[in-house]
Write a protein that holds these residues in place. Structure first.
Motif, PDB file in Angstrom:
ATOM      1  N   SER A   1       0.827  -1.205   0.000  1.00  0.00           N
ATOM      2  CA  SER A   1       0.000   0.000   0.000  1.00  0.00           C
ATOM      3  C   SER A   1       0.865   1.260   0.000  1.00  0.00           C
ATOM      4  O   SER A   1       0.582   2.228  -0.715  1.00  0.00           O
ATOM      5  CB  SER A   1      -0.920   0.002   1.226  1.00  0.00           C
ATOM      6  N   ALA A   2       1.927   1.239   0.813  1.00  0.00           N
ATOM      7  CA  ALA A   2       2.833   2.394   0.845  1.00  0.00           C
ATOM      8  C   ALA A   2       3.512   2.586  -0.506  1.00  0.00           C
ATOM      9  O   ALA A   2       3.706   3.727  -0.958  1.00  0.00           O
ATOM     10  CB  ALA A   2       3.878   2.193   1.940  1.00  0.00           C
ATOM     11  N   SER A   3       3.871   1.488  -1.167  1.00  0.00           N
ATOM     12  CA  SER A   3       4.508   1.585  -2.482  1.00  0.00           C
ATOM     13  C   SER A   3       3.557   2.189  -3.510  1.00  0.00           C
ATOM     14  O   SER A   3       3.968   3.006  -4.337  1.00  0.00           O
ATOM     15  CB  SER A   3       4.978   0.198  -2.940  1.00  0.00           C
ATOM     16  N   LEU A   4       2.290   1.793  -3.459  1.00  0.00           N
ATOM     17  CA  LEU A   4       1.301   2.371  -4.377  1.00  0.00           C
ATOM     18  C   LEU A   4       1.090   3.851  -4.088  1.00  0.00           C
ATOM     19  O   LEU A   4       0.927   4.655  -5.008  1.00  0.00           O
ATOM     20  CB  LEU A   4      -0.023   1.619  -4.249  1.00  0.00           C
ATOM     21  N   LEU A   5       1.113   4.218  -2.803  1.00  0.00           N
ATOM     22  CA  LEU A   5       0.974   5.629  -2.432  1.00  0.00           C
ATOM     23  C   LEU A   5       2.129   6.445  -3.004  1.00  0.00           C
ATOM     24  O   LEU A   5       1.918   7.519  -3.601  1.00  0.00           O
ATOM     25  CB  LEU A   5       0.945   5.747  -0.910  1.00  0.00           C
ATOM     26  N   PHE A   6       3.349   5.939  -2.872  1.00  0.00           N
ATOM     27  CA  PHE A   6       4.509   6.665  -3.380  1.00  0.00           C
ATOM     28  C   PHE A   6       4.580   6.597  -4.908  1.00  0.00           C
ATOM     29  O   PHE A   6       5.155   7.491  -5.530  1.00  0.00           O
ATOM     30  CB  PHE A   6       5.789   6.101  -2.753  1.00  0.00           C
ATOM     31  N   TYR A   7       4.006   5.546  -5.495  1.00  0.00           N
ATOM     32  CA  TYR A   7       3.952   5.487  -6.962  1.00  0.00           C
ATOM     33  C   TYR A   7       3.141   6.664  -7.503  1.00  0.00           C
ATOM     34  O   TYR A   7       3.517   7.297  -8.494  1.00  0.00           O
ATOM     35  CB  TYR A   7       3.343   4.169  -7.414  1.00  0.00           C
ATOM     36  N   GLY A   8       2.027   6.953  -6.837  1.00  0.00           N
ATOM     37  CA  GLY A   8       1.235   8.111  -7.246  1.00  0.00           C
ATOM     38  C   GLY A   8       1.984   9.410  -7.042  1.00  0.00           C
ATOM     39  O   GLY A   8       1.843  10.346  -7.840  1.00  0.00           O
ATOM     40  N   MET A   9       2.808   9.473  -6.002  1.00  0.00           N
ATOM     41  CA  MET A   9       3.547  10.704  -5.727  1.00  0.00           C
ATOM     42  C   MET A   9       4.717  10.878  -6.687  1.00  0.00           C
ATOM     43  O   MET A   9       5.089  12.002  -7.035  1.00  0.00           O
ATOM     44  CB  MET A   9       4.060  10.688  -4.286  1.00  0.00           C
ATOM     45  N   PHE A  10       5.311   9.754  -7.157  1.00  0.00           N
ATOM     46  CA  PHE A  10       6.487   9.827  -8.009  1.00  0.00           C
ATOM     47  C   PHE A  10       6.169   9.700  -9.493  1.00  0.00           C
ATOM     48  O   PHE A  10       7.055   9.882 -10.322  1.00  0.00           O
ATOM     49  CB  PHE A  10       7.485   8.722  -7.629  1.00  0.00           C
ATOM     50  N   ASN A  11       4.941   9.349  -9.852  1.00  0.00           N
ATOM     51  CA  ASN A  11       4.589   9.194 -11.261  1.00  0.00           C
ATOM     52  C   ASN A  11       4.837  10.498 -12.001  1.00  0.00           C
ATOM     53  O   ASN A  11       4.348  11.559 -11.601  1.00  0.00           O
ATOM     54  CB  ASN A  11       3.120   8.777 -11.393  1.00  0.00           C
ATOM     55  N   GLN A  12       5.594  10.435 -13.081  1.00  0.00           N
ATOM     56  CA  GLN A  12       6.080  11.658 -13.726  1.00  0.00           C
ATOM     57  C   GLN A  12       4.948  12.539 -14.236  1.00  0.00           C
ATOM     58  O   GLN A  12       5.023  13.766 -14.180  1.00  0.00           O
ATOM     59  CB  GLN A  12       7.013  11.306 -14.879  1.00  0.00           C
ATOM     60  N   ASP A  13       3.871  11.940 -14.723  1.00  0.00           N
ATOM     61  CA  ASP A  13       2.798  12.732 -15.317  1.00  0.00           C
ATOM     62  C   ASP A  13       1.988  13.487 -14.276  1.00  0.00           C
ATOM     63  O   ASP A  13       1.532  14.605 -14.525  1.00  0.00           O
ATOM     64  CB  ASP A  13       1.869  11.821 -16.124  1.00  0.00           C
ATOM     65  N   SER A  14       1.792  12.866 -13.115  1.00  0.00           N
ATOM     66  CA  SER A  14       0.925  13.484 -12.110  1.00  0.00           C
ATOM     67  C   SER A  14       1.636  13.730 -10.787  1.00  0.00           C
ATOM     68  O   SER A  14       0.983  13.966  -9.770  1.00  0.00           O
ATOM     69  CB  SER A  14      -0.294  12.583 -11.856  1.00  0.00           C
ATOM     70  N   SER A  15       2.941  13.675 -10.774  1.00  0.00           N
ATOM     71  CA  SER A  15       3.690  13.815  -9.528  1.00  0.00           C
ATOM     72  C   SER A  15       3.490  15.194  -8.912  1.00  0.00           C
ATOM     73  O   SER A  15       3.796  16.213  -9.538  1.00  0.00           O
ATOM     74  CB  SER A  15       5.184  13.584  -9.775  1.00  0.00           C
ATOM     75  N   PRO A  16       2.990  15.254  -7.679  1.00  0.00           N
ATOM     76  CA  PRO A  16       2.875  16.572  -7.021  1.00  0.00           C
ATOM     77  C   PRO A  16       4.236  17.221  -6.804  1.00  0.00           C
ATOM     78  O   PRO A  16       4.339  18.449  -6.751  1.00  0.00           O
ATOM     79  CB  PRO A  16       2.185  16.243  -5.688  1.00  0.00           C
ATOM     80  N   LEU A  17       5.275  16.419  -6.695  1.00  0.00           N
ATOM     81  CA  LEU A  17       6.617  16.983  -6.547  1.00  0.00           C
ATOM     82  C   LEU A  17       7.037  17.731  -7.803  1.00  0.00           C
ATOM     83  O   LEU A  17       7.621  18.812  -7.739  1.00  0.00           O
ATOM     84  CB  LEU A  17       7.622  15.862  -6.240  1.00  0.00           C
ATOM     85  N   ASN A  18       6.713  17.141  -8.975  1.00  0.00           N
ATOM     86  CA  ASN A  18       7.046  17.815 -10.232  1.00  0.00           C
ATOM     87  C   ASN A  18       6.181  19.049 -10.450  1.00  0.00           C
ATOM     88  O   ASN A  18       6.629  20.037 -11.041  1.00  0.00           O
ATOM     89  CB  ASN A  18       6.888  16.840 -11.393  1.00  0.00           C
ATOM     90  N   VAL A  19       4.928  18.982  -9.988  1.00  0.00           N
ATOM     91  CA  VAL A  19       4.051  20.157 -10.100  1.00  0.00           C
ATOM     92  C   VAL A  19       4.642  21.320  -9.306  1.00  0.00           C
ATOM     93  O   VAL A  19       4.715  22.459  -9.772  1.00  0.00           O
ATOM     94  CB  VAL A  19       2.632  19.826  -9.599  1.00  0.00           C
ATOM     95  N   LEU A  20       5.103  21.033  -8.079  1.00  0.00           N
ATOM     96  CA  LEU A  20       5.723  22.081  -7.259  1.00  0.00           C
ATOM     97  C   LEU A  20       7.006  22.598  -7.897  1.00  0.00           C
ATOM     98  O   LEU A  20       7.291  23.806  -7.850  1.00  0.00           O
ATOM     99  CB  LEU A  20       6.020  21.520  -5.864  1.00  0.00           C
ATOM    100  N   ALA A  21       7.780  21.665  -8.512  1.00  0.00           N
ATOM    101  CA  ALA A  21       9.026  22.081  -9.155  1.00  0.00           C
ATOM    102  C   ALA A  21       8.748  23.018 -10.325  1.00  0.00           C
ATOM    103  O   ALA A  21       9.447  24.029 -10.518  1.00  0.00           O
ATOM    104  CB  ALA A  21       9.800  20.855  -9.619  1.00  0.00           C
ATOM    105  N   ARG A  22       7.707  22.711 -11.104  1.00  0.00           N
ATOM    106  CA  ARG A  22       7.387  23.562 -12.258  1.00  0.00           C
ATOM    107  C   ARG A  22       6.847  24.914 -11.807  1.00  0.00           C
ATOM    108  O   ARG A  22       7.114  25.947 -12.423  1.00  0.00           O
ATOM    109  CB  ARG A  22       6.380  22.848 -13.156  1.00  0.00           C
TER     110      ARG A  22
END
Length: 286
Positions: free
Chosen positions: A111-132
């Motif tokens: 479950s934790a891996s799936l949660l982080f998959y959503g966070m790290f997925n390049q298309d929808s990554s919130p981290l990349n959204v913040l970076a942009r």
């Protein structure tokens, strides 16, 4: 009479260990000495399956697993030790912080891996959204081998730091506070007390933490299978065993690799246990 009674008390656990551990281990060794397809009859082939241990793919999996083990073990140990120091003493809201830090350990690894998959997925990554939004470029968190390695280590740190915090905190609380009081009266600094009192007396606890972390890291599977599928150079040893067994349908070679990994773990854990015994002997009064 007392010996017979003790034997009867130990018998149920001995049977359980024999059925769940000794018998499967013996079967694994036997499978490694046979041509054992996933479907079909087996046939003895000696040590031919152990050629899998010399293949380049296995060597790369070993190197990657060792690299991941070093990084994950260091990150989790440092974070757990820092959190344990932070919450070891009673105080306002300390129980709340302990609970918050430990909560990720209650989440299943898949479950934790799936949660982080959503966070790290390049298309929808919130981290990349913040970076942009801040004018930077997003990273391919899972499509690049090095990024995937550190992303997975971050996941493991988030999930298990609180768990190992509890173990280290128990070790810290077992240290006699009179030792710190005496050191304070002698004018010792916090760093000196950490180096001369805390770390030496915490050595058995840290050895236990390292044994558990190194073993679980070398046997990593779920997190990499879910996040990367073993692609981009992130195939661990256990993913290699999985592929041999269920993709190549060769249980004999998979068992041979398992025996090899078991031997490596035996050597590593044996060295750590000897380290623990040595530290215990050093602290005996003379």
């Amino acid at each position: 009479m007392r010996r017979s009674t003790g034997f009867l008390y130990a018998l149920p656990m001995a049977i359980l260990v024999a059925v769940l551990f000794v018998a499967p281990l013996g079967l694994m060794v036997w499978m490694s000495l046979n041509d054992w397809p996933l479907l079909g009859d087996s046939a003895p082939n000696g040590v031919a399956n152990y050629d899998a241990l010399r293949e380049p793919l296995f060597a790369r999996a070993i190197v990657f697993s060792l690299k991941y083990t070093v990084i994950a073990t260091a990150l989790v140990t440092l974070m757990a030790f820092g959190l344990a120091l932070l919450v070891q003493r009673p105080g306002p809201a300390v129980a709340v912080f302990r609970t918050v830090f430990f909560l990720p350990a209650a989440v299943g690894l898949a479950s934790a891996s799936l949660l982080f998959y959503g966070m790290f997925n390049q298309d929808s990554s919130p981290l990349n959204v913040l970076a942009r939004l801040s004018g930077g470029d997003g990273l391919d968190w899972l499509g690049d081998g090095n990024h995937a390695l550190f992303s997975t280590a971050l996941l493991i740190t988030w999930k298990f730091a609180g768990y190992y915090m509890v173990i280290i905190m128990a070790g810290l609380q077992s240290i006699n506070p009179l030792l710190y009081e005496a050191a304070t009266l002698e004018g010792a600094t916090r760093w000196q007390m950490m180096r001369r009192i805390t770390l030496p007396l915490l050595r058995p606890t840290m050895t236990l933490v390292l044994v558990l972390l190194v073993t679980s890291s070398l046997l990593a599977f779920d997190q990499f299978f879910i996040l990367t599928g073993g692609r981009h150079g992130t195939a661990t040893v256990v993913i290699g065993i999985y592929r041999e067994a269920f993709t190549s349908q060769d249980l004999g070679r998979a068992a041979a690799i398992s025996v090899g990994i078991l031997a490596v773990l035996y050597v590593i854990n044996g060295a750590q246990v000897r380290f623990l015994r040595g530290s215990s002997t050093d602290r005996r009064p003379t």
